[in-house]
Design a protein around this motif. Structure first.
Motif, PDB file in Angstrom:
ATOM      1  N   LEU A  80       0.836  -1.210   0.000  1.00 42.05           N
ATOM      2  CA  LEU A  80       0.000   0.000   0.000  1.00 42.05           C
ATOM      3  C   LEU A  80       0.865   1.252   0.000  1.00 42.05           C
ATOM      4  O   LEU A  80       0.628   2.191  -0.776  1.00 42.05           O
ATOM      5  CB  LEU A  80      -0.927  -0.006   1.219  1.00 42.05           C
ATOM      6  N   ALA A  81       1.901   1.282   0.854  1.00 45.91           N
ATOM      7  CA  ALA A  81       2.767   2.456   0.939  1.00 45.91           C
ATOM      8  C   ALA A  81       3.509   2.704  -0.372  1.00 45.91           C
ATOM      9  O   ALA A  81       3.695   3.856  -0.781  1.00 45.91           O
ATOM     10  CB  ALA A  81       3.773   2.266   2.080  1.00 45.91           C
ATOM     11  N   GLU A  82       3.896   1.619  -1.044  1.00 47.97           N
ATOM     12  CA  GLU A  82       4.666   1.762  -2.283  1.00 47.97           C
ATOM     13  C   GLU A  82       3.809   2.162  -3.486  1.00 47.97           C
ATOM     14  O   GLU A  82       4.336   2.667  -4.483  1.00 47.97           O
ATOM     15  CB  GLU A  82       5.385   0.442  -2.593  1.00 47.97           C
ATOM     16  N   THR A  83       2.512   1.949  -3.406  1.00 47.35           N
ATOM     17  CA  THR A  83       1.633   2.235  -4.555  1.00 47.35           C
ATOM     18  C   THR A  83       0.652   3.373  -4.280  1.00 47.35           C
ATOM     19  O   THR A  83      -0.304   3.567  -5.035  1.00 47.35           O
ATOM     20  CB  THR A  83       0.849   0.965  -4.958  1.00 47.35           C
ATOM     21  N   LEU A  84       0.891   4.139  -3.237  1.00 48.52           N
ATOM     22  CA  LEU A  84      -0.018   5.238  -2.884  1.00 48.52           C
ATOM     23  C   LEU A  84      -0.105   6.303  -3.977  1.00 48.52           C
ATOM     24  O   LEU A  84      -1.114   7.003  -4.090  1.00 48.52           O
ATOM     25  CB  LEU A  84       0.432   5.896  -1.571  1.00 48.52           C
ATOM     26  N   TYR A 136      -2.532  14.129  -3.997  1.00 50.10           N
ATOM     27  CA  TYR A 136      -1.891  15.205  -3.243  1.00 50.10           C
ATOM     28  C   TYR A 136      -0.983  14.610  -2.175  1.00 50.10           C
ATOM     29  O   TYR A 136      -1.319  13.581  -1.560  1.00 50.10           O
ATOM     30  CB  TYR A 136      -2.935  16.110  -2.580  1.00 50.10           C
ATOM     31  N   GLN A 137       0.164  15.260  -1.936  1.00 52.13           N
ATOM     32  CA  GLN A 137       1.130  14.772  -0.960  1.00 52.13           C
ATOM     33  C   GLN A 137       0.532  14.716   0.432  1.00 52.13           C
ATOM     34  O   GLN A 137       0.775  13.761   1.191  1.00 52.13           O
ATOM     35  CB  GLN A 137       2.373  15.677  -0.957  1.00 52.13           C
ATOM     36  N   ILE A 138      -0.279  15.705   0.776  1.00 54.06           N
ATOM     37  CA  ILE A 138      -0.894  15.731   2.110  1.00 54.06           C
ATOM     38  C   ILE A 138      -1.817  14.538   2.317  1.00 54.06           C
ATOM     39  O   ILE A 138      -1.929  13.993   3.417  1.00 54.06           O
ATOM     40  CB  ILE A 138      -1.650  17.070   2.333  1.00 54.06           C
ATOM     41  N   ASP A 139      -2.464  14.097   1.226  1.00 60.40           N
ATOM     42  CA  ASP A 139      -3.335  12.918   1.314  1.00 60.40           C
ATOM     43  C   ASP A 139      -2.512  11.652   1.506  1.00 60.40           C
ATOM     44  O   ASP A 139      -2.879  10.759   2.283  1.00 60.40           O
ATOM     45  CB  ASP A 139      -4.195  12.795   0.062  1.00 60.40           C
ATOM     46  N   MET A 140      -1.385  11.579   0.814  1.00 56.30           N
ATOM     47  CA  MET A 140      -0.516  10.409   0.943  1.00 56.30           C
ATOM     48  C   MET A 140      -0.003  10.270   2.375  1.00 56.30           C
ATOM     49  O   MET A 140       0.039   9.169   2.936  1.00 56.30           O
ATOM     50  CB  MET A 140       0.656  10.509  -0.038  1.00 56.30           C
ATOM     51  N   GLU A 141       0.370  11.394   2.959  1.00 60.25           N
ATOM     52  CA  GLU A 141       0.882  11.361   4.330  1.00 60.25           C
ATOM     53  C   GLU A 141      -0.205  10.918   5.306  1.00 60.25           C
ATOM     54  O   GLU A 141       0.058  10.163   6.251  1.00 60.25           O
ATOM     55  CB  GLU A 141       1.408  12.744   4.709  1.00 60.25           C
ATOM     56  N   LYS A 142      -1.437  11.361   5.052  1.00 58.47           N
ATOM     57  CA  LYS A 142      -2.530  10.994   5.948  1.00 58.47           C
ATOM     58  C   LYS A 142      -2.841   9.507   5.837  1.00 58.47           C
ATOM     59  O   LYS A 142      -3.113   8.835   6.848  1.00 58.47           O
ATOM     60  CB  LYS A 142      -3.771  11.822   5.619  1.00 58.47           C
ATOM     61  N   VAL A 143      -2.774   8.964   4.628  1.00 54.19           N
ATOM     62  CA  VAL A 143      -3.025   7.534   4.453  1.00 54.19           C
ATOM     63  C   VAL A 143      -1.919   6.719   5.106  1.00 54.19           C
ATOM     64  O   VAL A 143      -2.179   5.697   5.748  1.00 54.19           O
ATOM     65  CB  VAL A 143      -3.153   7.182   2.947  1.00 54.19           C
ATOM     66  N   ARG A 144      -0.669   7.168   4.952  1.00 56.41           N
ATOM     67  CA  ARG A 144       0.454   6.439   5.559  1.00 56.41           C
ATOM     68  C   ARG A 144       0.293   6.355   7.082  1.00 56.41           C
ATOM     69  O   ARG A 144       0.620   5.334   7.696  1.00 56.41           O
ATOM     70  CB  ARG A 144       1.773   7.125   5.215  1.00 56.41           C
ATOM     71  N   LYS A 145      -0.214   7.420   7.695  1.00 53.66           N
ATOM     72  CA  LYS A 145      -0.410   7.435   9.140  1.00 53.66           C
ATOM     73  C   LYS A 145      -1.524   6.498   9.573  1.00 53.66           C
ATOM     74  O   LYS A 145      -1.627   6.132  10.742  1.00 53.66           O
ATOM     75  CB  LYS A 145      -0.711   8.860   9.611  1.00 53.66           C
ATOM     76  N   ASN A 146      -2.382   6.133   8.614  1.00 57.18           N
ATOM     77  CA  ASN A 146      -3.542   5.304   8.964  1.00 57.18           C
ATOM     78  C   ASN A 146      -3.537   3.962   8.226  1.00 57.18           C
ATOM     79  O   ASN A 146      -4.591   3.348   8.027  1.00 57.18           O
ATOM     80  CB  ASN A 146      -4.833   6.068   8.608  1.00 57.18           C
ATOM     81  N   ILE A 147      -2.344   3.509   7.820  1.00 57.93           N
ATOM     82  CA  ILE A 147      -2.259   2.257   7.055  1.00 57.93           C
ATOM     83  C   ILE A 147      -2.844   1.081   7.818  1.00 57.93           C
ATOM     84  O   ILE A 147      -3.577   0.246   7.250  1.00 57.93           O
ATOM     85  CB  ILE A 147      -0.798   1.972   6.648  1.00 57.93           C
ATOM     86  N   ASP A 148      -2.567   0.977   9.113  1.00 64.00           N
ATOM     87  CA  ASP A 148      -3.099  -0.137   9.882  1.00 64.00           C
ATOM     88  C   ASP A 148      -4.617  -0.128   9.902  1.00 64.00           C
ATOM     89  O   ASP A 148      -5.256  -1.180   9.818  1.00 64.00           O
ATOM     90  CB  ASP A 148      -2.550  -0.096  11.307  1.00 64.00           C
ATOM     91  N   ARG A 149      -5.184   1.066   9.999  1.00 65.23           N
ATOM     92  CA  ARG A 149      -6.642   1.194  10.003  1.00 65.23           C
ATOM     93  C   ARG A 149      -7.221   0.837   8.633  1.00 65.23           C
ATOM     94  O   ARG A 149      -8.270   0.186   8.542  1.00 65.23           O
ATOM     95  CB  ARG A 149      -7.020   2.634  10.371  1.00 65.23           C
ATOM     96  N   VAL A 150      -6.536   1.240   7.578  1.00 69.70           N
ATOM     97  CA  VAL A 150      -7.025   0.982   6.221  1.00 69.70           C
ATOM     98  C   VAL A 150      -7.036  -0.512   5.927  1.00 69.70           C
ATOM     99  O   VAL A 150      -7.963  -1.018   5.262  1.00 69.70           O
ATOM    100  CB  VAL A 150      -6.131   1.710   5.195  1.00 69.70           C
ATOM    101  N   LEU A 151      -6.020  -1.258   6.395  1.00 74.45           N
ATOM    102  CA  LEU A 151      -5.915  -2.679   6.080  1.00 74.45           C
ATOM    103  C   LEU A 151      -6.424  -3.573   7.198  1.00 74.45           C
ATOM    104  O   LEU A 151      -6.223  -4.787   7.176  1.00 74.45           O
ATOM    105  CB  LEU A 151      -4.448  -3.032   5.773  1.00 74.45           C
ATOM    106  N   LYS A 152      -7.098  -2.996   8.141  1.00 73.70           N
ATOM    107  CA  LYS A 152      -7.610  -3.765   9.290  1.00 73.70           C
ATOM    108  C   LYS A 152      -8.698  -4.738   8.864  1.00 73.70           C
ATOM    109  O   LYS A 152      -9.585  -4.373   8.094  1.00 73.70           O
ATOM    110  CB  LYS A 152      -8.160  -2.801  10.348  1.00 73.70           C
TER     111      LYS A 152
END
Length: 302
Positions: free
Chosen positions: A276-280, A286-302
Motif C-alpha cells: 500500500l505504501a509503495e503504490t499510494l 496530493y502529498q498531504i493525502d498520501m501522508e494521511k493515508v500512511r499514518k492510517n495504514i493499519d486502520r485501512v488494512l484492518k
C-alpha cells in the motif's frame, strides 16, 4: 435502436462495459423515452463520462463530445467560419465580377447584383462545424456529451438553453437550424459551481455517488478480469476506508481501477502495508493525502 425497458437499459449498459444502478438505468430509460437531457452530477471519477460512452455503445450511436472550460464561447462550441477558404473563393471569382455587373447601368444596380451573390460566400461550405452543430446536423441519432459544463461561464450556460429547449441553434448568417434527429444529451458536472435553475428545469437530474461495495467489486472484476477474487475484495475495502479519512481528494472508482491494474502489473496478489505504501501514488493525487493515508495504514488494512 431504442431501449425497451429499464431492465433492457441495465442489460445493454452491462454489455457495453458499464454496471448501472437501478436508479441510473431508470433515468437513462426516461431520458430516452422523453427526449430530455440528463444533468449528471457527482464527484470526479465516479463514471459520469463513462456513462455517456456506454450509452452510445449500447445504442450503437456516435458519441459527440464537447469538453467545457472557462472562456468557452458559442463560436468554439457551435461553428467557425473558414475565412481563409472564403478569401480563396473571393480571389477565384474576382475575374468574374465584370460578367456579374456587365448588365448594370447604374452603380446601385451593380451593387445589388453583387449583393445577390452573398449566398455564395455565406453558406455551409464555409462553416467548420463544432460539436453542438455536428449533433444538431447529424442525419443519424447521436449521443451528445457536454462534459464538465460547470467549468463553462454562465453566459455559455445561457446559450445552451436554446439548444436544450428546442434542439435548435441560430446562425446569424444562415438562420435557425433545427435538429434532424434529436440527440441523446448528457451534461456532466463536478459541482465546480451551481448550475442555474433554468438549466436544471430542462434536464432530468442524476447524482452518481461512489458505488456500493458490491457494485465496486463488480466493476473491478468487469474492467480488470485478471485480478484474483480475494485481492479484489481487500482492495475495494481498503479504498472505501481511505475515503473516510477526510482527504483533499478521495479516491474514486477510476483510482480503484488504476490501483487494481497496477497491482496486476506488479504481480502482487496480497495487499500488505508495504505494498500500500509503495503504490499510494496511484491512489492519492496530493502529498498531504498520501501522508494521511500512511499514518492510517493499519486502520485501512484492518
Amino acid at each position: 435502436m431504442k431501449y425497451d425497458s429499464v431492465a433492457d437499459v441495465q442489460s445493454r449498459l452491462i454489455k457495453a462495459g458499464y454496471i448501472p444502478s437501478r436508479e441510473i438505468a431508470t433515468v437513462v430509460f426516461l431520458a430516452a423515452a422523453t427526449q430530455k437531457p440528463v444533468l449528471v452530477e457527482g464527484p470526479a471519477g465516479v463514471g459520469k463520462t463513462e456513462l455517456a460512452k456506454a450509452i452510445a455503445r449500447s445504442l450503437d450511436r456516435e458519441l459527440i463530445r464537447l469538453q467545457c472550460y472557462e472562456g468557452l464561447d458559442e463560436a468554439k462550441a457551435l461553428y467557425e467560419w473558414e475565412y481563409a477558404k472564403q478569401l480563396l473563393y473571393t480571389q477565384m471569382v474576382k475575374d468574374r465580377l465584370n460578367d456579374i455587373i456587365s448588365s448594370a447601368s447604374t452603380l446601385i444596380q451593380a451593387v445589388d447584383q453583387i449583393a445577390a451573390q452573398e449566398d455564395a460566400f455565406f453558406s455551409d461550405r464555409f462553416i467548420q462545424p463544432r460539436p453542438l452543430l455536428q449533433a444538431i446536423s447529424s442525419e443519424k441519432p447521436v449521443v451528445l456529451l457536454i462534459d464538465e459544463v460547470d467549468k463553462s461561464d454562465p453566459e455559455f450556460e445561457a446559450f445552451l438553453l436554446e439548444l436544450l429547449s428546442d434542439f435548435q441553434v441560430t446562425i446569424p448568417e444562415l438562420g435557425t437550424r433545427k435538429a434532424i434527429e434529436i440527440p441523446f444529451v448528457l451534461l456532466t458536472s463536478n459541482n465546480y459551481r451551481d448550475m442555474s435553475d433554468a438549466l436544471k428545469r430542462r434536464c432530468i437530474h442524476l447524482y452518481i455517488d461512489y458505488p456500493s461495495r458490491e457494485t465496486e467489486i463488480s466493476i473491478v472484476r468487469l474492467k480488470i478480469p485478471g485480478i484474483e477474487e480475494k485481492l479484489c475484495d481487500v482492495l475495494v475495502d481498503a479504498i472505501r476506508k481511505i475515503r473516510t479519512l477526510d482527504l483533499k481528494k478521495s479516491p474514486s472508482i477510476s483510482e480503484t481501477l488504476d490501483w487494481a491494474q497496477s497491482l496486476l502489473a506488479l504481480n502482487i496478489n496480497e495487499l500488505t502495508p508495504e505494498v500500500l505504501a509503495e503504490t499510494l501514488n496511484v491512489i492519492c493525487k496530493y502529498q498531504i493525502d498520501m501522508e494521511k493515508v500512511r499514518k492510517n495504514i493499519d486502520r485501512v488494512l484492518k
